[in-house]
Design a protein around this motif. Structure first.
Motif, PDB file in Angstrom:
ATOM      1  N   THR A 116      65.124   5.441 -24.272  1.00 27.71           N
ATOM      2  CA  THR A 116      63.871   5.360 -25.027  1.00 27.71           C
ATOM      3  C   THR A 116      62.747   4.922 -24.090  1.00 27.71           C
ATOM      4  OG1 THR A 116      65.049   4.797 -27.066  1.00 27.71           O
ATOM      5  CG2 THR A 116      62.683   4.289 -26.990  1.00 27.71           C
ATOM      6  N   LEU A 117      61.543   5.493 -24.279  1.00 27.57           N
ATOM      7  CA  LEU A 117      60.369   5.140 -23.484  1.00 27.57           C
ATOM      8  C   LEU A 117      59.171   5.053 -24.411  1.00 27.57           C
ATOM      9  CD1 LEU A 117      59.267   6.393 -20.048  1.00 27.57           C
ATOM     10  CD2 LEU A 117      57.700   6.755 -21.940  1.00 27.57           C
ATOM     11  N   VAL A 118      58.383   4.015 -24.221  1.00 21.25           N
ATOM     12  CA  VAL A 118      57.189   3.820 -25.039  1.00 21.25           C
ATOM     13  C   VAL A 118      55.969   4.322 -24.246  1.00 21.25           C
ATOM     14  CG1 VAL A 118      55.679   2.156 -26.177  1.00 21.25           C
ATOM     15  CG2 VAL A 118      58.174   1.868 -26.268  1.00 21.25           C
ATOM     16  N   VAL A 119      55.221   5.218 -24.825  1.00 18.53           N
ATOM     17  CA  VAL A 119      53.997   5.750 -24.227  1.00 18.53           C
ATOM     18  C   VAL A 119      52.805   5.182 -24.988  1.00 18.53           C
ATOM     19  CG1 VAL A 119      52.621   7.806 -23.751  1.00 18.53           C
ATOM     20  CG2 VAL A 119      55.115   7.865 -23.442  1.00 18.53           C
ATOM     21  N   THR A 120      51.888   4.603 -24.204  1.00 21.79           N
ATOM     22  CA  THR A 120      50.670   4.063 -24.813  1.00 21.79           C
ATOM     23  C   THR A 120      49.471   4.855 -24.264  1.00 21.79           C
ATOM     24  OG1 THR A 120      51.638   1.861 -24.931  1.00 21.79           O
ATOM     25  CG2 THR A 120      49.233   2.019 -25.134  1.00 21.79           C
ATOM     26  N   VAL A 133      54.128  14.573 -23.623  1.00 19.99           N
ATOM     27  CA  VAL A 133      53.639  13.597 -24.581  1.00 19.99           C
ATOM     28  C   VAL A 133      52.190  13.273 -24.265  1.00 19.99           C
ATOM     29  CG1 VAL A 133      53.928  11.245 -25.451  1.00 19.99           C
ATOM     30  CG2 VAL A 133      55.930  12.628 -24.914  1.00 19.99           C
ATOM     31  N   SER A 134      51.332  13.298 -25.256  1.00 21.50           N
ATOM     32  CA  SER A 134      49.922  12.962 -25.058  1.00 21.50           C
ATOM     33  C   SER A 134      49.431  11.985 -26.103  1.00 21.50           C
ATOM     34  CB  SER A 134      49.074  14.247 -25.098  1.00 21.50           C
ATOM     35  OG  SER A 134      49.239  14.916 -26.332  1.00 21.50           O
ATOM     36  N   SER A 142      56.939   5.661 -29.485  1.00 20.19           N
ATOM     37  CA  SER A 142      58.233   5.417 -28.831  1.00 20.19           C
ATOM     38  C   SER A 142      59.005   6.728 -28.871  1.00 20.19           C
ATOM     39  CB  SER A 142      58.995   4.301 -29.556  1.00 20.19           C
ATOM     40  OG  SER A 142      60.275   4.117 -28.979  1.00 20.19           O
ATOM     41  N   PHE A 143      59.427   7.172 -27.708  1.00 20.91           N
ATOM     42  CA  PHE A 143      60.086   8.473 -27.601  1.00 20.91           C
ATOM     43  C   PHE A 143      61.499   8.250 -27.053  1.00 20.91           C
ATOM     44  CE2 PHE A 143      55.586   9.108 -27.424  1.00 20.91           C
ATOM     45  CZ  PHE A 143      55.364  10.217 -28.232  1.00 20.91           C
ATOM     46  N   SER A 144      62.540   8.808 -27.822  1.00 20.89           N
ATOM     47  CA  SER A 144      63.940   8.650 -27.392  1.00 20.89           C
ATOM     48  C   SER A 144      64.595  10.023 -27.332  1.00 20.89           C
ATOM     49  CB  SER A 144      64.711   7.738 -28.346  1.00 20.89           C
ATOM     50  OG  SER A 144      64.737   8.296 -29.660  1.00 20.89           O
ATOM     51  N   GLY A 157      62.487   6.347 -17.436  1.00 17.80           N
ATOM     52  CA  GLY A 157      61.524   5.548 -16.694  1.00 17.80           C
ATOM     53  C   GLY A 157      61.013   4.384 -17.510  1.00 17.80           C
ATOM     54  N   ASN A 158      60.109   3.655 -16.889  1.00 21.47           N
ATOM     55  CA  ASN A 158      59.527   2.504 -17.568  1.00 21.47           C
ATOM     56  C   ASN A 158      58.513   2.962 -18.600  1.00 21.47           C
ATOM     57  OD1 ASN A 158      60.986   0.748 -15.896  1.00 21.47           O
ATOM     58  ND2 ASN A 158      59.376   0.853 -14.304  1.00 21.47           N
ATOM     59  N   ASP A 159      58.327   2.094 -19.571  1.00 22.20           N
ATOM     60  CA  ASP A 159      57.250   2.365 -20.516  1.00 22.20           C
ATOM     61  C   ASP A 159      55.969   2.616 -19.727  1.00 22.20           C
ATOM     62  OD1 ASP A 159      59.099   1.912 -22.459  1.00 22.20           O
ATOM     63  OD2 ASP A 159      58.387  -0.106 -22.977  1.00 22.20           O
TER      64      ASP A 159
END
Length: 544
Positions: free
Chosen positions: A164-168, A144-145, A149-151, A109-111
């Protein structure tokens, strides 16, 4: 014929009939076929490059996908074959099965952005494959909490894919409405949800950053910041009413009068000017009185000035009874003070002429006393002995008033009974006294007179026996007389104006039959002193 497969010179002699022969030869060169080795059938991952080389440089090539180059680079699965023709025209073929195995499809999915305290699940899908996350996890999903950057690498038998997805993680709005609080009614307060620029939804439907509560209750707010992160807080606000304290206006206490002072309500404590802490204070002396009344944290106060004065002594006297037409003076003494009678008078004394309650308020520097007296005016005494009348000698009349009294005095004779018997003409007087001592007199004139009268029989017998042969009316002092006789058909058969001349029972000289006849008699006589006309009707029986 012979078959040869090696290089060399081959000759043949042909003889026919055993006589003739001929010989010929040929050089045969065996040229090697093109050597092609596309390799074993192979499997590749989609997108992985592969080159198929037919070798045999300088030869001609024809692939089954219509390419004519020595090498080709397949990108799709299938059977690939090539025909190689070398310079001597020798042809060779080779075939290979190329299979492209799809890479795992991954779409994390999207960041994304999450709010502090939230988490997001990253799913690599492709159930049954092998997973390797950048966190070291090997599960299909991870939670993820935290920001980062998670791949993930997803592998099947030989192929793998990665995404890869970036979680902020964004901080929640910080709200602090404060501790539950208690205020007094009318005391201003405000609640600030902070976080300027955010969106606000209060429990009372307001949408501003700051609200100003005026009633007790629970107030909560939902704050949504620019990152759509939501936080909430609540607070209980209690408005306590101020005590209502009304000691009243400054006043004057009269005589032994005391004034209960109430410290008001609602209240949790009281403090009076004398140091007492009861809800009430009995004020009885001159001075300033005040109270401080608390209801929790809310305080009210009030004060009153009291002045002590002496009460005037007011005494009108006992109830008064007077006779009709009399009056009485009511005097309250206390000269020089202020008077207010219920009659509207403002003098020290008044004159009462009618029945009723009379009261007066006497005031001295704001202190007043009241007294009252009942005045009873007796009704006009009406003594009724009846109208003047007459009496015949030997007759008697009883004279008595038509009402009861407690004392009587008759004149003449000085009788004191409630009634007297009169047998002689004259004027008789009576003086009476009622229960409250009021007196009245009345007289009655009695004259000597015997009234006239008339008598009419109802039967006569005109049969010649000289007894009751005529129908006559009898009377004395008759001043006028007229008698008429009628038969049953209304015919006048006899008339006489002489009291002594009666009907002999005949009509026009002929004896009338036995029957009932009607008479009418008109006559005048004196009733007392007045000459009056009278008329009587009746029946008379004629019997033979």
């Amino acid at each position: 014929t012979i078959s040869v497969n090696t290089t060399g010179n081959y000759a043949v002699t042909v003889t026919n009939s055993g006589i003739c022969s001929a010989t010929d030869n040929i050089n045969i060169t065996i040229v090697p076929l093109p050597v092609i080795n596309l390799g074993n059938d192979t499997s590749l991952c989609a997108g992985q490059p592969i080159s198929l080389n037919a070798g045999n440089g300088g030869s001609t090539f024809f692939w089954n996908n219509n390419l004519i180059t020595q090498t080709i680079s397949p990108t799709t699965s299938g059977v690939y074959s090539v025909t190689v023709t070398n310079a001597t025209g020798c042809v060779s073929e080779d075939t290979i099965q190329v299979t492209f195995i799809p890479n795992p499809a991954i779409n994390l999915g999207n960041d994304t952005t999450i709010c502090a305290g939230q988490s997001v699940i990253l799913n690599a899908a492709n159930i049954g494959y092998n997973y390797l996350w950048s966190t070291g996890a090997t599960t299909q999903t991870i939670t993820v909490s935290t920001s980062g950057s998670f791949s993930v690498i997803v592998s099947n038998q030989m192929c793998n894919s990665t995404d890869t997805l970036v979680v902020t993680v964004v901080s929640l709005p910080v709200i602090n409405l404060g501790n539950d609080t208690t205020l007094c009614f009318g005391q201003p307060t405000s609640l600030n949800a902070g976080n300027p620029g955010a969106r606000y939804q209060w429990s009372n439907n307001e949408i501003t950053q700051i609200i100003f509560p005026t009633t007790s209750g629970s107030y909560s707010v939902i704050v949504t910041n620019l990152s759509n992160c939501v936080a909430t807080d609540s607070i209980n606000i209690t408005f306590i009413p101020y005590p209502i304290v009304e000691l009243g206006s400054d006043t004057t206490l009269c005589g032994n009068q005391v004034l209960p002072l109430y410290g008001g309500s609602p209240a949790t404590s009281y403090l009076w000017s004398d140091g007492s802490t009861n809800s009430t204070l009995i004020a009885s002396t001159t001075g300033l009185y005040y109270v401080i009344t608390k209801n929790g944290i809310c305080i009210s106060t009030d004060s009153i000035n009291l002045t002590k004065e002496t009460m005037p002594t007011v005494e009108i006297g006992p109830d008064v009874k007077i006779c009709y037409g009399q009056s009485t003076i009511l005097n309250v003494q206390n000269a020089g003070l202020i008077y207010q009678w219920n009659t509207g008078a403002s003098t020290q004394s008044i004159t009462a002429t009618s029945s009723g309650e009379y009261w007066v308020k006497v005031s001295n520097n704001g202190c007043s006393s009241i007294d009252s007296v009942n005045v009873f005016v007796d009704n006009l005494i009406d003594v009724n002995l009846g109208p003047d009348t007459t009496v015949c000698p030997g007759d008697q009349i009883i004279l008595t008033p038509d009402k009861q009294f407690i004392e009587y005095l008759w004149l003449p004779g000085n009788e004191q009974s409630s009634s007297i018997i009169v047998t002689q003409p004259g004027t008789y007087f009576v003086t009476v006294k009622d229960s409250i001592g009021c007196m009245a007199s009345k007289s009655r004139l009695i004259q000597e007179f015997c009234p006239s009268n008339i008598f009419v029989p109802n039967t006569f017998t005109p049969n010649g026996d000289l007894l009751n042969n005529n129908f006559l009316a009898y009377g004395e002092r008759i001043q006028y007389f007229n008698m008429q006789i009628f038969d049953r058909w209304g015919e006048l058969i006899f008339q006489s104006n002489d009291l002594s001349h009666g009907w002999d029972g005949t009509y026009k000289g002929i004896a009338c039959q036995q029957d009932i006849y009607v008479y009418r008699i008109d006559y005048k006589l004196f009733d007392g002193t007045e000459l009056k006309m009278h008329t009587i009707y009746g029946n008379v029986n004629l019997i033979r």
